[in-house]
Design an enzyme around this catalytic site. Sequence first.
Site, PDB file in Angstrom:
ATOM      1  CG  ASP A   1       2.671  29.890  38.038  1.00 24.09           C
ATOM      2  OD1 ASP A   1       1.731  29.612  38.632  1.00 24.09           O
ATOM      3  OD2 ASP A   1       2.975  29.130  37.563  1.00 24.09           O
TER       4      ASP A   1
ATOM      5  CG  ASN B   1     -10.776  21.596  28.293  1.00 23.48           C
ATOM      6  OD1 ASN B   1      -9.797  22.018  28.564  1.00 23.48           O
ATOM      7  ND2 ASN B   1     -10.827  20.058  29.601  1.00 23.48           N
TER       8      ASN B   1
END
Length: 413
Positions: A234, A128
Site C-alpha cells: 500500500d 459514484n
Amino acid sequence: MLRELIKKLNPKVYDRADKKFGVSKILKVNDGKPVYIKDVDGYEVVGNLWSRESLAKIFNVDKKDLMFLLLDAIEREGKVEINDDLKDLYIKDNNINDWPIPIYYEKDAGPYITSGVVIAYDEDYGYNLSIHRILVKNDRLVIRMVEQRHLHFLYKKALSEGRYLDIAIAIGVHPSILLAASTSGDIYFDEYKMASILNKVEVFELDNILVPEAEFIITGRITDKLEDEGPFVDITGTYDKVRKQPVIEIKNLYRKEKPIFHALLPGGVEHKTLMGLPQEPRIFKIVRNTIPTVKNVVLTTGGCSWLHAVVQIEKRTEGDGKNAILAALAAHPSLKHVVIVDEDINIYDINDVEYAIATRVQGDKDIVMIKGAKGSSLDPSSDGLTTKIGVDATKPLKDREKFKKAKIPGLDI
C-alpha cells in the site's frame, strides 16, 4: 486521449518489459518521472504519469495552486455531456489475462489493477467514482473495499435489496477523472461533475452504466462471494494483510484498438499524489472554518501523502496555531502528525519546514499530543489506535522581529 497527454509529459521511453516485475522495476527506478514502455506482452504501457509537477503542467497552473484548483472544482458544479459516438472507439476482448496487468512486488498475490476507476450507480444516490486495488484471479476479480468508503456502502445497500452491485472499471482515464475519484465528499457528491470543472467530461452508456473515455473498460458486478485479497503493497511501501474481500464477476471486457495501459506503482510518487492531493482541499476548508486566514495545505511525500501535513496560516492571535492543529486532525482522520507554519515558510520545502520547527518550537509549549485516537489502517506502527501530534511552528506575535529571516537587497529568494 491518453496518448495526447503522454506526449506533453515527454516520458522516458523503454522498448519492452515483462509484466511480472519488469514494469515495476522501470517505474521504481524512475519514480516520479513519466515513462512509456513500447511493448509489454504486445501492449503499450505508461506509468509515473501524475506527480504534482505533471498535473500542474496539464492543468496549466503553478504547483502550489493545485490545491486551490481542486477546491474550486469541489465547490462548483460542472456539466457532464453524453457522447454515444465514443462507443465506436471500443472493441470487445475475451481474456483479461492477456492484458499487461503487472505483478509489482515480490510477495504480491498476483496481477493487480491499481489505476482503475470503479464506477457505480444507485437510484437513490446517483453515480459514484472511486479507486480501489483489484486483484486479477484468472476469470474473476477481487476488490479491496474499505468499509468507510461510499462504494462499500452502495455494495451493502445492493445486497440488502437482494441484488449485486453493477459496476464498470475504467483504466487509462484523464487525470481529472482520477482526481475526482480520489476526492472525499458526502454520499451525494458527484465526481463526474467535479471532474468536468477541471476538464471537459464526456460519457457514454456501456452495459447500462455511463462511463468516461478510457483505454480499457471492464463491466461486471460485485457479488456476495468472498476470496482472499492480498498480500499487497500500500501507500506506505509496506505489505497490507490478507483479507476476505468481494469477488467481481466480469461481464464484458472492452478496449481501444491500440490501447495504452496505465500502470500505477503502489507506494510510488504517483500513488501518493493521487491519494493525498485530493484530501488537501478538505483539510483546507475545515481549517478555514476555524482560521479564516489559512493560506495553504500539503500532505507531504515523506509522510506518504497521507499521514503528515503542513498547514500554512497567517497568524492573527495567539492560539491560532493550536486551533489549526485540532481542525486539521479532525478534517483528515488518517492524519498522524501536522505542523503549522507561518506565511514565510515554503510548505513544499521540507528543509524550510524543519527550519521552522528548529527555530520556532519549544516542546513544552508548542507540541500537542492526543493519545488513543483512531488512526490509519495504512500505518504499520498502529494497532488501530494511534498517538496524534501537532506542532505549532508559528512565530509568537510578541517579538516577531527576532524571527525574521535576513535578506540580501536585490535578491528575491
